[in-house]
Design an enzyme around this catalytic site. Structure first.
Site, PDB file in Angstrom:
ATOM      1  N   HIS A 197       3.299  -4.651   4.150  1.00 13.00           N
ATOM      2  CA  HIS A 197       3.298  -5.169   5.517  1.00 13.00           C
ATOM      3  C   HIS A 197       2.769  -6.602   5.551  1.00 13.00           C
ATOM      4  CE1 HIS A 197       4.080  -1.172   7.202  1.00 13.00           C
ATOM      5  NE2 HIS A 197       3.109  -0.679   6.454  1.00 13.00           N
TER       6      HIS A 197
ATOM      7  N   ASP B 143      -4.786 -10.532   0.513  1.00 15.98           N
ATOM      8  CA  ASP B 143      -3.455 -11.143   0.535  1.00 15.98           C
ATOM      9  C   ASP B 143      -2.788 -11.083  -0.840  1.00 15.98           C
ATOM     10  OD1 ASP B 143      -1.379 -12.542   1.871  1.00 15.98           O
ATOM     11  OD2 ASP B 143      -2.019 -14.382   0.869  1.00 15.98           O
TER      12      ASP B 143
ATOM     13  N   HIS C 131       0.845  -1.184   0.000  1.00 17.11           N
ATOM     14  CA  HIS C 131       0.000   0.000   0.000  1.00 17.11           C
ATOM     15  C   HIS C 131       0.889   1.245   0.000  1.00 17.11           C
ATOM     16  CE1 HIS C 131      -0.383   1.281   4.540  1.00 17.11           C
ATOM     17  NE2 HIS C 131       0.837   0.897   4.277  1.00 17.11           N
TER      18      HIS C 131
END
Lengths: 141, 141, 141, 141, 141, 141
Positions: E43, E81, E16
């Site tokens: 992350h 994911d 992101h």
């Protein structure tokens, strides 16, 4: 016979500071920074004691894990827990308690205390969750 | 070419007790203590499977991590998860399921199943967050 | 006076299976899946016991953490550790040992045993590192 | 507007001992046990600082996490890290540094320092990986 | 009947960056710092989904944990994911993917999907091991 | 003199995707699966940097841990944190950023930067809490 390593983790909480008795506090602060502050600081230490040996074909053990736990707690953790590592521990003497010096001192304390056929393989000493030292007895006279 | 170790952790929850079929329960209790209790106890096991090999210059892999995960889960974790290690697992037979004996049995189960050029390097088997065994194949005939 | 919550974590390793005595094993397997397998499985449970109260102005304690640890270990962890939760524990009776049922039973076991002025605030029971239940006494008659 | 809680964890390593200045050391030892030993011990503390507020529709933040981290580190962690909690910290005075007393003192230190519209919601202070205290400001005059 | 909270943790790894489509990149960098860098970062997120309800007296469940896991994985983790949260996820639209905004969007995605009598109680979303957000639905119109 | 290993863990959050510049995206997807998706994903990486050497008898250090931390953060973590590993890092070039390739590139970046008498012993690079790679320099020309 298969040779396996067995590890038990024990815990102790202790105070210390870095510095040498024979140096001025000014020199200690210059060398060791905040770790040398006069009034001590402390850590939750974790110690992983690893032994190695053949798996006893009758028992399926390298050594009884309860005995390993007892050894590590009685000879090391209970002696250091809730103590000041610079002041309170006879077998540390006036050692400068860096993690490197501590792990070597703990090795000497444990290496001779194991059952026949079981060797002390490795110690890992965690000072914080982000730094640790390992010792395998290398270079010890 | 650079030789790298790659590790994947898998999980299984199982029941067991320590003891030998050919010993009386009295002798098992005297030898293995609370771990020999008749009605079983259990653990959340974690198994770290480490393989080693050269990094394939085309792929950047020692081996595809998805394949390693699948191998460890299909050949080991899925076979042991939600089982009784003394009773339910054909390839454990009537093994006394100490962590030492388990890690050697898992080694035999995985060592021959890897791709060409990739070797099984180390198994670490955690029985609780404070004790584990390691095996590198040493002493296996 | 400031009201603070104090938590102590204790550990136990136990076997169990899900299922009802008054249902057929076929129905138990259909309802509870692999958790209902006949020969048991097991877990490393972690239990966080949280109490609340005013901070004693003389002592700086809500209650002595050593007393809380002793209470949680003696009344709960030592009773469940290395046991079969379906079979071995009188105060669980023939309870179906889901984590929900366990946490409520542990609550009943601890709630009346605290010192005056200290209340049982919350129990968290971890069955694996990825799932847990919490209970605050809500809805208990 | 949605109200969200945001938490940042900070770390400090410190020495302390439990005891009251106005009590004899004999009485302190009887009351606080090994925690009262004269020469201090220490811990790796973890502090979780939780704030709450509406999510700013322009920024998507309750408050900038970097500001929260800076606040927690400057006003608390940096002041306590590598210090003796009984001796070195002016805003702790001669407080008996139990975790209960510490968490209330840290609350007073942080509660007034947050941006408009953001409230201090909860502090969690870990003394070891197995015990912690929580404070939400309840009972504070 | 006892009311218990049940939590399942799921995992997703995503890319992101923080920033608004309707702001210049210069303004985004000034506001969000390194988090706004053009080429993304990422992350390992952990999401704790907590539901609450009465314990079914027949089953001993608030809800079947396998169903909760499946719901959290299918409706949230599998969708996020190995994705880019700014670009790839239709139900995030052009949301600025701060953890605050994400946790509210995940709440909307899960709240209506639970069985009768079970309520979504709390979401905890970890962006790193040292920071997380919590949402309980408060303030949602 | 005793030879000890000292480890410091550092953290970085980065985006990446697996794939080769000189392959079609179709071939990359067939080979690397979801890891090859066009719009990137990301991870919280943890890097354990282990050095070895004799314990300096004056200082009790293999090397000053603060220097090791600074080295690992400046030469590696700060360069990779909040970056895209495929695009943003000059010393990675157009490397396919598998963990195997990354750990070798980080080795080259650190091996020559240590003080005299201290050797880089081992790097461990965690991509998720369940998989990691290790490199000891073996096979590097």
């Amino acid at each position: 016979m298969a040779r396996v390593r067995v590890t038990r983790r024990v815990h102790f909480s202790a105070a210390h500071r870095l510095g040498r008795e024979d140096w001025s506090q000014e020199r200690n602060l210059r060398t060791f920074g905040e770790c040398a502050r006069t009034n001590w600081h402390g850590h939750n230490y974790e110690l992983d004691v690893t032994v190695a040996g053949s798996v006893d074909p009758d028992l399926g053990f390298v050594m009884d894990l309860k005995d390993l736990k007892q050894l590590a707690e009685e000879r090391v953790a209970a002696e250091l827990d809730h103590r000041n590592l610079n002041v309170d521990v006879p077998w540390l003497g006036d050692l400068n308690p860096t993690t490197e010096n501590l792990v070597v001192a703990i090795w000497r304390r444990l290496a001779g205390a194991l059952p026949d056929g079981v060797t002390l393989e490795r110690l890992v000493l965690w000072e914080t969750p982000r730094n640790y030292v390992e010792f395998t007895g290398e270079g010890l006279e």
